[in-house]
Design an enzyme around this catalytic site. Structure first.
Site, short mmCIF file in Angstrom:
data_model
loop_
_atom_site.label_atom_id
_atom_site.label_comp_id
_atom_site.label_asym_id
_atom_site.label_seq_id
_atom_site.Cartn_x
_atom_site.Cartn_y
_atom_site.Cartn_z
N GLU A 543 0.99 -1.35 0.18
CA GLU A 543 -0.44 -0.09 -0.49
C GLU A 543 1.11 1.16 -0.08
OE1 GLU A 543 -4.04 2.04 2.24
OE2 GLU A 543 -2.21 -0.01 3.49
N SER A 712 -3.23 8.72 -1.53
CA SER A 712 -3.17 7.91 -2.07
C SER A 712 -3.70 8.81 -3.97
CB SER A 712 -3.80 6.67 -1.97
OG SER A 712 -5.21 6.94 -1.81
N THR A 734 -4.90 6.98 6.46
CA THR A 734 -3.35 6.87 5.84
C THR A 734 -3.60 7.86 4.64
OG1 THR A 734 -2.87 4.94 5.55
CG2 THR A 734 -2.44 6.83 7.70
N CYS A 735 -4.28 7.25 3.45
CA CYS A 735 -3.93 7.30 2.73
C CYS A 735 -4.78 8.75 1.79
CB CYS A 735 -5.75 6.46 1.78
SG CYS A 735 -4.60 4.22 1.78
N PHE A 736 -5.61 9.32 2.88
CA PHE A 736 -5.89 10.59 2.32
C PHE A 736 -5.37 11.64 3.58
CE2 PHE A 736 -8.53 8.23 -0.82
CZ PHE A 736 -9.19 7.24 -0.04
#
Length: 767
Positions: A543, A712, A734-736
């Site tokens: 990821e 991401s 955490t992706c955003f």
């Protein structure tokens, strides 16, 4: 009179426990320990409030024989009067297995906590110290010794009490397993009570040290030798075992070290071997030569000890020997890795251990001229509110930096570079010197400048060098993807014919920075740190490298792909416009991926994307790194701690952070947002970095500040969104770069909930 009937007074110090099992989701236990000897001598420590790592350091004096059994049970004071008594674990020790009362000595032991008869879940270790006193030996009549063992374990209902007691107790409720099983003389012939044997004895007597009796599913008896990790149908005898142990000591001393680490729950195999050959004054020696500055000496009784002339200290522990401890983490505090380190290791430089007039251990720090009850090698108990990650990292860092392999050698290592050619000059300077020279005091000099390096120049040197050597322009490293700023090894670095030499150089630079306690200004993908620690990479690690590819693999696992995807066990690699097909397994391009074998495909493609295609480059990097930092020492840390060890914690510009933060369902003028920024001003830099790591996946801030934060799916500012109930903890995406913050009603509640989420969260559960 037989030795087993001779009683001697010894001191038992219950030092600490580590990694206890947390039975309540929202509450930590109040652990205390109960020491019982042969069911008739009982002592209790004080309870330590709200912790999974209690530090007692309390000493008790008890009368024992070689055959005495010491049982130490750990309970939760909050649940002591309820069903189950809040049981947290137990250990049982036979005194003769760990201490020779005739010779005397001092033994520091670390044991895994065991389950009770009720088979409740138990985790963690307990650390104790056994030492003999100078008092004379007491003679105990055989009948008294025999009768004492017919009593049962006694525990007072007041866990705060430290008084000895001996109260009859129902054997069925005993939490110590069988503290009264032991090596006592047989019961009186007049007694009709049948004899129950432990797993370490049978009707013929006690088994040799290190052996255990077991029964298979057909009722057949077999014997387990924990010394050599083997089994046999034949009952062992003392003479044959002693001869085999002595031969093994002479032929392969290192194998005893491995056995000692692999079976910590088997009462320490090396100590059993020592007991079996004690008559010849043999000891379990480490392999190879002693480290520089060490010397082996002997006491008048013939017991070996070791002198460290570097720190002017002595120890019973052979510095060549290693033991294995487990690291705990993940759900339910499960064991995730075994790492070779000493049980506690030596005290840090400048520290000394002393005793009060009541025989309580305390520690002197001559560096700061202060004293403390807390062992600097253990988590601090001064403030139980200190988060677990901080106690663990502090303990590991102290141990790591105190090891002889991390001590600078005499002399100086001079490196002279030009600021405008720092990469080329550093490569020439560092690669021409041996690893031994690089371990001397580092002295950096910039060409044309008169500065003397007392730390400032070397810090600036590593900062400038890291910006150059990790620049993607050189094709050695690349950004993990177009939407991130963490680094990974460039799989196509071979365009530079000298790339492997450069990777070895970079490994030396990072090792040099750690050795000399400096930081490099770069952060890498999580899988890179795991590869340094020789951990297995997983799909989750994908990821941080390529979020889109990660989601594709997750979709494959979560959905039926029959007739949907046309995949084979191969991948296509685009190398500067040339597409190359690579088999993930032999003839993989002709093997179709189906619903039945898709898990194997995902595992293979994950390993290839993360590890296999950069294997050559990483091996060169690791060669340079390991020349300065031993693998067994760096393995003390996990991947998140290694990130902080290499990159440190950068300064945070609060005004820049506020300026480039977005809000959803909140506004900048809402009271909870004002509280949030007030807390950020009050929190330490370390804690704020931990919040960034919790929310964005890394504590690293982009070079151009918060405005360059990436998600991401492209640029993503730090975002605070109104989500969740006030009684829930905040969540992170955490992706955003998004923090879901419930509408708490007070600043105190916000501080408490946010601190728990940031400091006590272990592992990834973010979306």
């Amino acid at each position: 009179m037989s030795n087993s009937a001779q009683s001697r007074r010894i001191r038992v110090t219950i030092v600490a426990a580590d990694g206890l099992y947390k039975r309540d989701v929202f509450r930590f236990p109040d652990p205390f320990a109960v020491l019982t000897v042969d069911g008739e001598q009982t002592h209790t420590t004080t309870a330590i409030k709200k912790t999974l790592n209690p530090y007692w350091n309390e000493t008790f004096e008890v009368n024992v024989t070689d055959n005495s059994t010491i049982a130490i049970q750990v309970f939760d004071q909050k649940k002591f009067k309820k069903k189950g008594q809040g049981f947290l674990g137990v250990i049982n020790l036979r005194v003769g297995d760990v201490l020779d009362l005739a010779i005397g000595g001092d033994e520091m032991l670390t044991r895994d906590l065991k389950k009770s008869n009720e088979n409740t879940v138990v985790h963690g270790k307990i650390i104790i110290n056994l030492s003999t006193t100078a008092q004379s030996t007491l003679q105990v009549p055989s009948s008294a010794a025999s009768g004492a063992r017919t009593q049962r374990t006694s525990i007072t209902n007041d866990p705060q009490s430290s008084q000895s007691s001996s109260v009859s107790r129902n054997p069925a409720s005993s939490r110590a397993g069988s503290p009264t099983r032991d090596n006592a003389p047989a019961a009186s012939p007049a007694s009709s009570e049948p004899r129950t044997f432990s797993s370490f004895e049978d009707q013929y007597g006690r088994l040799p040290p290190g052996w255990e009796r077991r029964t298979d599913n057909l009722g057949r008896t077999y014997y387990v030798d924990h010394n050599t990790r083997s089994t046999t149908w034949i009952r062992p005898n003392l003479s044959s075992v002693a001869g085999a142990a002595a031969a093994e000591l002479h032929s392969s001393a290192s194998s005893a070290n491995v056995t000692e680490g692999v079976q910590p729950s088997s009462s320490n195999a090396a100590r059993r071997t020592e007991a079996s050959v004690l008559t010849s004054n043999a000891t379990t020696a480490g392999s190879g030569e002693l480290p520089p500055g060490w010397e082996q000496r002997y006491t008048p009784e013939g017991r070996p000890y070791f002198v460290d002339h570097n720190t002017r200290t002595t120890t019973w522990v052979d510095p060549r020997r290693q033991q294995y401890i487990r690291s705990y983490g993940g759900p339910n505090n499960a064991t995730i890795q075994q790492q070779p380190v000493s049980q506690l290791g030596p005290l840090p430089s400048g520290w000394e251990m002393r005793l009060t007039n009541t025989a309580r251990v305390y520690f002197v720090d001559h560096n700061t001229k202060t004293t403390t009850w807390d062992d600097p090698r253990l988590p601090s108990s001064l403030d139980q509110n200190v988060p677990q990650y901080k106690r663990d990292f502090r303990r590991k860092l102290i141990y790591f930096l105190s090891q002889p392999a991390l001590h600078p050698l005499p002399g100086q290592c001079h490196i002279k570079v030009r600021r405008n050619h720092i990469f080329e000059d550093s490569y020439a300077e560092i690669m021409r010197q041996s690893a031994t020279d690089l371990k001397k005091r580092l002295m950096i000099k910039f060409d044309g400048e008169d500065g003397l390096d007392y730390g400032g120049l070397s810090r600036e040197y590593f900062f400038l060098l890291s910006h150059e050597m990790f620049n993607p322009f050189y094709c050695l490293f690349e950004y993990s993807s177009v939407d991130n700023y963490t680094l990974q090894i460039n799989p196509h670095s071979g365009i530079n014919p000298e790339h492997l030499n450069y990777f070895k150089f970079i490994g030396r630079v990072i090792g040099l920075a750690i050795f000399h306690r400096r930081f490099v200004d770069a952060f890498f993908v999580v899988s890179f740190y795991k590869m340094i620690l020789q951990k297995k990479v997983t799909l989750q690690d994908m990821e941080s490298m390529d979020a889109e590819y990660y989601r594709s693999l997750v979709w494959i696992l979560d959905n039926d792909i029959t007739g949907v995807l046309d995949l084979t066990f191969s991948v296509e690699d685009n190398c500067f416009g040339e597409v190359v097909t690579i088999d993930l397994k032999p003839n993989g391009r002709n093997i179709e991926v189906t619903e039945e074998n898709k898990r194997e495909y995902v595992d293979l493609v994950t390993v290839w994307r993360i590890q296999k295609r950069i294997e050559e480059q990483f091996n060169a990097f690791h060669e340079g790194f390991s020349e300065l930092i031993p693998q067994e020492l760096i393995n003390v840390f996990d991947e998140r701690e290694l990130e902080l060890l290499i990159g440190g914690i950068s300064e945070i510009d609060m005004e820049d952070w506020k300026k480039h933060t977005d809000y959803r369902s909140y506004s900048e003028n809402d009271q909870i947002i004002k509280w949030f920024w007030e807390l950020m001003d009050e929190w330490s830099n370390e804690k704020k970095s931990r919040l960034l790591q919790f929310t964005t996946g890394t504590s690293r801030i982009p070079v151009n500040g918060f405005k360059d934060l990436q998600g991401s799916d492209g640029p993503r500012k730090f975002t605070i969104e109104k989500a969740g109930e006030p009684n829930k903890l905040p969540k992170a995406h955490t992706c955003f770069n998004r923090l879901d913050l419930p509408p708490y009603t007070s600043k105190k509640d916000l501080d408490h909930k946010l601190s728990i989420a940031v400091e006590e969260t272990i592992g990834f559960g973010q979306e």
